[in-house]
Scaffold this active site. Sequence first.
Site, PDB file in Angstrom:
ATOM      1  N   ASN A 150      32.324  51.867 -14.399  1.00  0.00           N
ATOM      2  CA  ASN A 150      31.154  52.058 -13.543  1.00  0.00           C
ATOM      3  C   ASN A 150      29.946  51.331 -14.128  1.00  0.00           C
ATOM      4  OD1 ASN A 150      32.089  53.659 -11.382  1.00  0.00           O
ATOM      5  ND2 ASN A 150      32.112  55.481 -12.674  1.00  0.00           N
ATOM      6  N   CYS A 172      39.111  53.601  -8.479  1.00  0.00           N
ATOM      7  CA  CYS A 172      38.454  54.889  -8.661  1.00  0.00           C
ATOM      8  C   CYS A 172      39.446  55.950  -8.197  1.00  0.00           C
ATOM      9  CB  CYS A 172      37.175  54.925  -7.822  1.00  0.00           C
ATOM     10  SG  CYS A 172      36.154  56.400  -7.981  1.00  0.00           S
ATOM     11  N   HIS A 173      39.209  57.202  -8.540  1.00  0.00           N
ATOM     12  CA  HIS A 173      40.122  58.254  -8.089  1.00  0.00           C
ATOM     13  C   HIS A 173      39.459  59.224  -7.115  1.00  0.00           C
ATOM     14  CE1 HIS A 173      38.760  59.634 -12.283  1.00  0.00           C
ATOM     15  NE2 HIS A 173      37.979  60.235 -11.408  1.00  0.00           N
ATOM     16  N   HIS A 202      32.041  55.594  -4.148  1.00  0.00           N
ATOM     17  CA  HIS A 202      31.302  56.845  -4.285  1.00  0.00           C
ATOM     18  C   HIS A 202      30.537  57.214  -3.016  1.00  0.00           C
ATOM     19  CE1 HIS A 202      31.255  57.359  -8.957  1.00  0.00           C
ATOM     20  NE2 HIS A 202      32.450  57.044  -8.490  1.00  0.00           N
TER      21      HIS A 202
END
Length: 446
Positions: A150, A172-173, A202
């Site tokens: 990030n 990303c998870h 996000h």
Amino acid sequence: MTTPKIAFVGAGSTVFAKNLLGDILSFPELGGADIRLFDINQERLDVTEQVAHRVARTVGASPRVIATTDRDRALDGADFVINMIQVGGYQPATVTDFEVPKAYGLRQTIADTLGIGGIMRALRTVPVLADMSRDMERLCPDTLHLNYVNPMAMNIWGLARLTPRVKTVGLCHSVQHTAEELAKDLGIPVEEIDYLCAGINHMAFYLKFEHRGQSLYPRLMELAESGQVPEWNRVRYEMLRRLGSFVTESSEHFSEYVPYFIKRGRDDLLEKFNVPLDEYPRRCVSQIGGWEDLRTKLQNPDEPLEVTRSVEYGSLIIHSMVTGQPRVVYGNVMNSPLDGSAGKLIANLPDECSVEVPCLVDRQGIQPTRIGRIPPQLAGLMQTNINVQALTVEAIVTGNREHIFHAAMLDPHTSAELDLDQIWALTNDLLNQHGDFIPETLQAAD
């Protein structure tokens, strides 16, 4: 590609590396992989090397494992580069990103993706990633760079501008984790749910969330309206009520991407929506303690090492590219190629931004899905974050430090708590505090 060469950059992130190693080596086709572990911290690297051998024994794999502090050696000829670095670490960089803003009255929760903390993390991270990518151009030009670092969107965007020849996908998870959380809230096995998600990292939203062909949004909306939602998820359920779609990233993250939940003089909002200020420093301290516990367990030969498959996409991508087995994963890529060779993936977001969309992966590599238009209120909200990302990347690429201040000025959360004079003073103070972690052209004025 019968024996893939896989470089782990930042392998001193032992717990995360352990999870990825377990995922990769659990596949019989990848059990003999050539694993290169690289880190600048020899002590942490040694622990991860021990972990790699123990993971291999646990799953019955026979990889070739080397650990090195020589980045060139790790990258040389690599088919895949998995990146998990943190430039500046918890000390001093993360502490600085929290403590300096706090002195100005700016409170944060995670500070690694957007906001003044995310801007500073990008300034110190993108140049390092770009330098690494130039090494990839020289040593492994055909590699696939799997970036877990990030601030994801700004990193992907910056690399596309600075080193476009290296194929990079950001992983990303949040998509798969949130799907599991919502399935649990609804009492439905997650494997029975079909979903389609798109947006920016996000701040992607589920455009479809269904069970056996029926939309689950009416049930989710009933939960939101009832107020009977998990206390740690009040922010996201509130946004569902207002926007009609559920966002992928956690409430503690999302609360600092918008101006609605952390506002000067409104601590009642923090209590109402259960916003955990200073969450990331607490998490870092816990993770550091976890590393110490892991090191202790490794030194005890009688302590079993548990290896379970994680939800991370990295091993699935590698397995699909090696074996040809097709899969769909969610990846962060540019909305359209910078050379203009193809159209946009998300039609009502800018040409030049990083988006998170479903991607087909097989022997041909990462193939993003064209989504078309997304609901206009979602695109509008994403644009407020894209503005900050764009100006931060522009500062890094051009060396124009004024754009750092512009980025901070346009950040939704920062502008909800500080006035313009405070934003300018804080930004300059942070640039000064970070010193040589920031490129020379962008450092604080004397």
